[in-house]
Design an enzyme around this catalytic site. Structure first.
Site, PDB file in Angstrom:
ATOM      1  N   GLY A   1     -30.159   7.237   6.604  1.00 37.63           N
ATOM      2  CA  GLY A   1     -29.202   6.125   6.594  1.00 37.63           C
ATOM      3  C   GLY A   1     -29.508   5.139   7.704  1.00 37.63           C
ATOM      4  O   GLY A   1     -30.479   5.292   8.451  1.00 37.63           O
TER       5      GLY A   1
ATOM      6  N   GLY B   1     -27.600   1.942  10.505  1.00 41.17           N
ATOM      7  CA  GLY B   1     -26.453   1.234  11.055  1.00 41.17           C
ATOM      8  C   GLY B   1     -26.875  -0.171  11.434  1.00 41.17           C
ATOM      9  O   GLY B   1     -27.903  -0.677  10.969  1.00 41.17           O
TER      10      GLY B   1
ATOM     11  N   TYR C   1     -27.946  -1.353  14.299  1.00 42.48           N
ATOM     12  CA  TYR C   1     -29.131  -1.439  15.139  1.00 42.48           C
ATOM     13  C   TYR C   1     -30.130  -0.312  14.915  1.00 42.48           C
ATOM     14  O   TYR C   1     -31.198  -0.315  15.540  1.00 42.48           O
ATOM     15  CB  TYR C   1     -28.739  -1.399  16.630  1.00 42.48           C
ATOM     16  CG  TYR C   1     -27.687  -2.383  17.048  1.00 42.48           C
ATOM     17  CD1 TYR C   1     -27.717  -3.707  16.594  1.00 42.48           C
ATOM     18  CD2 TYR C   1     -26.668  -2.014  17.921  1.00 42.48           C
ATOM     19  CE1 TYR C   1     -26.759  -4.618  16.999  1.00 42.48           C
ATOM     20  CE2 TYR C   1     -25.707  -2.924  18.332  1.00 42.48           C
ATOM     21  CZ  TYR C   1     -25.756  -4.222  17.862  1.00 42.48           C
ATOM     22  OH  TYR C   1     -24.806  -5.122  18.260  1.00 42.48           O
TER      23      TYR C   1
ATOM     24  N   VAL D   1     -31.800   6.132  10.693  1.00 37.70           N
ATOM     25  CA  VAL D   1     -31.789   7.573  10.955  1.00 37.70           C
ATOM     26  C   VAL D   1     -32.668   8.294   9.947  1.00 37.70           C
ATOM     27  O   VAL D   1     -32.547   8.070   8.738  1.00 37.70           O
ATOM     28  CB  VAL D   1     -30.349   8.143  10.902  1.00 37.70           C
ATOM     29  CG1 VAL D   1     -30.354   9.628  11.265  1.00 37.70           C
ATOM     30  CG2 VAL D   1     -29.434   7.367  11.852  1.00 37.70           C
TER      31      VAL D   1
ATOM     32  N   LYS E   1     -32.398   9.237  15.441  1.00 35.80           N
ATOM     33  CA  LYS E   1     -31.850   7.882  15.344  1.00 35.80           C
ATOM     34  C   LYS E   1     -32.812   6.934  16.050  1.00 35.80           C
ATOM     35  O   LYS E   1     -33.070   7.084  17.246  1.00 35.80           O
ATOM     36  CB  LYS E   1     -30.460   7.808  15.983  1.00 35.80           C
ATOM     37  CG  LYS E   1     -29.823   6.432  15.878  1.00 35.80           C
ATOM     38  CD  LYS E   1     -28.343   6.459  16.215  1.00 35.80           C
ATOM     39  CE  LYS E   1     -28.082   6.633  17.679  1.00 35.80           C
ATOM     40  NZ  LYS E   1     -26.648   6.442  18.025  1.00 35.80           N
TER      41      LYS E   1
ATOM     42  N   ASP F   1     -14.190   6.380  19.647  1.00 36.11           N
ATOM     43  CA  ASP F   1     -14.553   5.909  18.302  1.00 36.11           C
ATOM     44  C   ASP F   1     -14.444   7.059  17.301  1.00 36.11           C
ATOM     45  O   ASP F   1     -15.295   7.207  16.423  1.00 36.11           O
ATOM     46  CB  ASP F   1     -15.968   5.325  18.297  1.00 36.11           C
ATOM     47  CG  ASP F   1     -16.275   4.528  17.028  1.00 36.11           C
ATOM     48  OD1 ASP F   1     -15.314   4.091  16.348  1.00 36.11           O
ATOM     49  OD2 ASP F   1     -17.466   4.350  16.699  1.00 36.11           O
TER      50      ASP F   1
END
Length: 254
Positions: A25, A27, A29, A32, A47, A141
């Site tokens: 996947g 994000g 920035y 992964v 990552k 978070d």
């Protein structure tokens, strides 16, 4: 682009004993991947942070702080940090693989969890967060997307991008310096963050945990984050349990 990226990443990782595997996947920035660590003969998650896409503050403040916090944490319900590798264009963060994926994805696919499963996962979340807080650290978070599952279906807390050292010891938890930085997702944060007020980051984590439990049991978030004014009114009023939720125990609701 993806193939070119994978070729470069693979070459770097090979030098450190990792064999690049499947794409997991991405994000804002980072991308992964799964990889195989030859020395330990085990699969890991890597990552890969792309420096050219990341904001300067993220690279100089949030990423180093995330790595520092993650290095200091070791708990059965927290994704393990193994190492970081930095090159001119990327930062590689090597983590424990959680093959079960996100809890959120499971809820989207299968719907609400029963009380037994919710109880197990929430207890594990509480144990992990109690450990984090005992070290004077906060997550800031917490959400279902950041709760992963290992091969035995156990909770693993992940993503410490907004975490920080908020207190130096347990005794100082009663005199916490309030945070003023907006962190987290609208649906999971307490009302004082939406109001732009200073907030206790430890209590903010606890609020987010309550949102997580409600969503586990009902299959939907307690508050609608599509409109911020309505979201704030709903938060102040508190979560609603309808007739559809009559199977939820009183102990769970309170």
């Amino acid at each position: 682009m993806a193939n070119a990226q994978a070729t470069v990443v693979s070459a770097i990782l090979e030098k450190h004993g990792y064999q690049l595997g499947r794409y997991l996947g991405k994000g804002a920035y980072a991308i992964v991947w799964e990889a195989y660590f030859k020395t330990w003969q085990t699969n890991v998650a890597i990552k890969v942070v792309l420096k050219e896409k990341a904001e300067a503050e993220f690279l100089t403040k949030f990423l180093p702080r995330e790595i520092q916090v993650w290095k200091s944490l070791k708990h059965p319900n927290i994704v393990n940090f193994y190492q970081s590798i930095e090159t001119t264009n990327r930062v590689y963060v090597v983590l424990e693989l959680a093959p079960g994926g996100e809890v959120m994805d499971m809820i989207r696919t299968k719907g609400a969890c029963d009380e037994k499963m919710s109880g197990k996962w929430f207890e594990q979340l509480c144990q992990g967060m109690a450990y984090i807080h005992s070290k004077g650290m906060v997550h800031r978070d917490l959400k279902l997307e950041n709760l992963l599952l290992d091969k035995n279906n156990n909770i693993k807390i992940s993503d410490f991008g907004f975490s920080k050292q908020a207190a130096t010891d347990l005794e100082s938890l009663n005199h916490v310096k309030l945070s003023e930085t907006y962190c987290g997702s609208y649906a999971y944060v307490p009302p004082e963050i939406l109001q732009g007020l200073p907030y206790n980051p430890f209590l903010s984590d606890v609020w987010s945990m309550g949102v997580i439990l409600y969503t586990m049991r009902t299959g939907k978030l307690p508050f609608d984050d599509s409109n911020l004014r309505r979201l704030l009114r709903q938060m102040i009023k508190g979560p609603i349990f309808s007739q559809k939720h009559k199977s939820i125990s009183h102990e769970c609701k309170i």
